[in-house]
Design a protein around this motif. Structure first.
Motif, mmCIF file in Angstrom:
data_model
loop_
_atom_site.group_PDB
_atom_site.id
_atom_site.type_symbol
_atom_site.label_atom_id
_atom_site.label_comp_id
_atom_site.label_asym_id
_atom_site.label_seq_id
_atom_site.Cartn_x
_atom_site.Cartn_y
_atom_site.Cartn_z
ATOM 1 N N VAL A 159 11.603 2.221 -18.025
ATOM 2 C CA VAL A 159 12.193 2.821 -17.634
ATOM 3 C C VAL A 159 13.837 2.646 -17.603
ATOM 4 O O VAL A 159 14.497 3.320 -17.869
ATOM 5 C CB VAL A 159 11.587 3.316 -16.738
ATOM 6 N N ALA A 160 13.230 1.592 -16.795
ATOM 7 C CA ALA A 160 15.145 0.500 -17.201
ATOM 8 C C ALA A 160 15.477 0.779 -17.958
ATOM 9 O O ALA A 160 17.159 0.784 -18.181
ATOM 10 C CB ALA A 160 14.933 -0.709 -15.576
ATOM 11 N N ILE A 161 15.350 0.314 -19.548
ATOM 12 C CA ILE A 161 15.657 0.187 -20.515
ATOM 13 C C ILE A 161 16.516 1.712 -20.636
ATOM 14 O O ILE A 161 18.036 1.927 -21.366
ATOM 15 C CB ILE A 161 15.052 -0.228 -21.394
ATOM 16 N N MET A 162 15.514 3.019 -20.436
ATOM 17 C CA MET A 162 16.291 4.051 -20.660
ATOM 18 C C MET A 162 17.294 4.018 -19.794
ATOM 19 O O MET A 162 18.659 5.188 -20.711
ATOM 20 C CB MET A 162 15.138 4.981 -20.726
ATOM 21 N N ILE A 163 17.607 3.959 -19.069
ATOM 22 C CA ILE A 163 18.372 4.437 -17.884
ATOM 23 C C ILE A 163 19.399 4.350 -18.248
ATOM 24 O O ILE A 163 20.472 4.164 -17.874
ATOM 25 C CB ILE A 163 17.625 3.994 -16.387
ATOM 26 N N ASP A 164 19.419 2.155 -18.760
ATOM 27 C CA ASP A 164 21.026 1.789 -18.661
ATOM 28 C C ASP A 164 21.119 2.184 -20.367
ATOM 29 O O ASP A 164 22.120 2.741 -19.949
ATOM 30 C CB ASP A 164 20.322 -0.041 -19.285
ATOM 31 N N HIS A 198 0.628 -1.058 -0.421
ATOM 32 C CA HIS A 198 0.038 -0.054 0.093
ATOM 33 C C HIS A 198 0.375 1.317 0.202
ATOM 34 O O HIS A 198 0.846 2.146 0.425
ATOM 35 C CB HIS A 198 -0.614 0.334 1.488
ATOM 36 N N ILE A 199 2.088 0.783 -0.435
ATOM 37 C CA ILE A 199 3.251 2.221 -0.405
ATOM 38 C C ILE A 199 3.129 2.887 -1.596
ATOM 39 O O ILE A 199 2.956 1.770 -3.102
ATOM 40 C CB ILE A 199 4.486 1.691 0.063
ATOM 41 N N LEU A 200 3.078 3.936 -1.790
ATOM 42 C CA LEU A 200 3.713 4.724 -3.400
ATOM 43 C C LEU A 200 4.303 4.794 -3.809
ATOM 44 O O LEU A 200 5.009 5.377 -3.109
ATOM 45 C CB LEU A 200 2.131 6.105 -3.135
ATOM 46 N N HIS A 201 5.409 4.176 -4.730
ATOM 47 C CA HIS A 201 6.272 4.337 -5.176
ATOM 48 C C HIS A 201 6.657 5.081 -6.415
ATOM 49 O O HIS A 201 5.855 4.920 -7.412
ATOM 50 C CB HIS A 201 6.688 3.161 -5.072
ATOM 51 N N ASP A 202 7.225 6.640 -6.304
ATOM 52 C CA ASP A 202 8.134 7.680 -6.810
ATOM 53 C C ASP A 202 9.046 6.278 -7.666
ATOM 54 O O ASP A 202 9.320 5.671 -8.029
ATOM 55 C CB ASP A 202 7.829 8.541 -6.751
ATOM 56 N N LEU A 203 9.099 7.236 -9.061
ATOM 57 C CA LEU A 203 10.259 6.307 -9.907
ATOM 58 C C LEU A 203 12.164 6.446 -9.396
ATOM 59 O O LEU A 203 12.567 5.527 -9.415
ATOM 60 C CB LEU A 203 10.767 7.052 -11.595
ATOM 61 N N HIS A 204 12.139 7.407 -8.399
ATOM 62 C CA HIS A 204 13.445 7.899 -7.742
ATOM 63 C C HIS A 204 13.738 6.669 -6.556
ATOM 64 O O HIS A 204 14.427 6.417 -6.312
ATOM 65 C CB HIS A 204 13.231 8.846 -6.914
ATOM 66 N N SER A 205 12.099 5.989 -6.027
ATOM 67 C CA SER A 205 12.270 4.922 -5.230
ATOM 68 C C SER A 205 12.429 3.919 -5.299
ATOM 69 O O SER A 205 12.897 3.196 -4.743
ATOM 70 C CB SER A 205 10.017 5.000 -4.591
ATOM 71 N N GLU A 206 12.213 3.588 -6.841
ATOM 72 C CA GLU A 206 11.468 2.295 -7.569
ATOM 73 C C GLU A 206 13.993 2.396 -8.293
ATOM 74 O O GLU A 206 14.055 0.805 -8.314
ATOM 75 C CB GLU A 206 11.495 2.751 -8.624
ATOM 76 N N PHE A 207 14.135 3.581 -8.209
ATOM 77 C CA PHE A 207 15.752 3.081 -9.099
ATOM 78 C C PHE A 207 16.028 4.704 -8.061
ATOM 79 O O PHE A 207 16.575 5.541 -8.494
ATOM 80 C CB PHE A 207 15.613 3.634 -10.529
ATOM 81 N N PRO A 208 16.625 4.347 -6.600
ATOM 82 C CA PRO A 208 17.299 5.651 -6.341
ATOM 83 C C PRO A 208 18.879 5.760 -6.582
ATOM 84 O O PRO A 208 18.956 6.711 -5.972
ATOM 85 C CB PRO A 208 17.048 4.495 -4.709
ATOM 86 N N GLU A 209 19.280 4.764 -7.045
ATOM 87 C CA GLU A 209 20.902 4.302 -7.124
ATOM 88 C C GLU A 209 21.163 5.430 -8.650
ATOM 89 O O GLU A 209 21.816 5.916 -9.306
ATOM 90 C CB GLU A 209 21.337 3.709 -7.588
ATOM 91 N N ASP A 210 19.769 5.724 -9.575
ATOM 92 C CA ASP A 210 20.053 6.237 -10.798
ATOM 93 C C ASP A 210 19.217 8.221 -10.562
ATOM 94 O O ASP A 210 18.408 8.183 -11.714
ATOM 95 C CB ASP A 210 19.245 5.358 -11.707
ATOM 96 N N SER A 211 18.934 7.917 -9.306
ATOM 97 C CA SER A 211 18.424 9.170 -9.698
ATOM 98 C C SER A 211 18.555 10.911 -10.017
ATOM 99 O O SER A 211 18.534 11.505 -10.937
ATOM 100 C CB SER A 211 17.953 9.985 -8.320
#
Length: 83
Positions: free
Chosen positions: A72-77, A3-16
């Protein structure tokens, strides 16, 4: 079920920094990010009992959210490789 709302920064903290750069410079990423936040918020509302939805609708949204996270993960990579 979370029940926690995760933004992309929470999902990819090392890629802020990469997320920030993509958000500023890449229109496709901006569109993906906006859609992810919309879908994630709706899933959160369903899981929290704030919004009613069929099991099928909830599963469809969860699958879309996972697909968006993959994109998003692909775009980060790709951004990190190009840097």
């Amino acid at each position: 079920m979370s029940h926690i709302l995760h933004d992309l920064h929470s999902e990819f903290p090392e890629d802020s920094a990469t997320l920030h750069q993509l958000k500023l410079e890449n229109r496709h990423f901006q569109t993906l990010s906006e859609r992810y936040h919309e879908v994630n918020k709706e899933v959160h509302r369903i899981e929290s009992g704030i919004e009613a939805a069929s099991d099928e609708r909830a599963e469809t949204l969860k699958k879309e959210r996972l697909k968006l996270l993959d994109d998003v993960a692909i775009m980060i990579d790709e951004a990190k490789t190009a840097a």
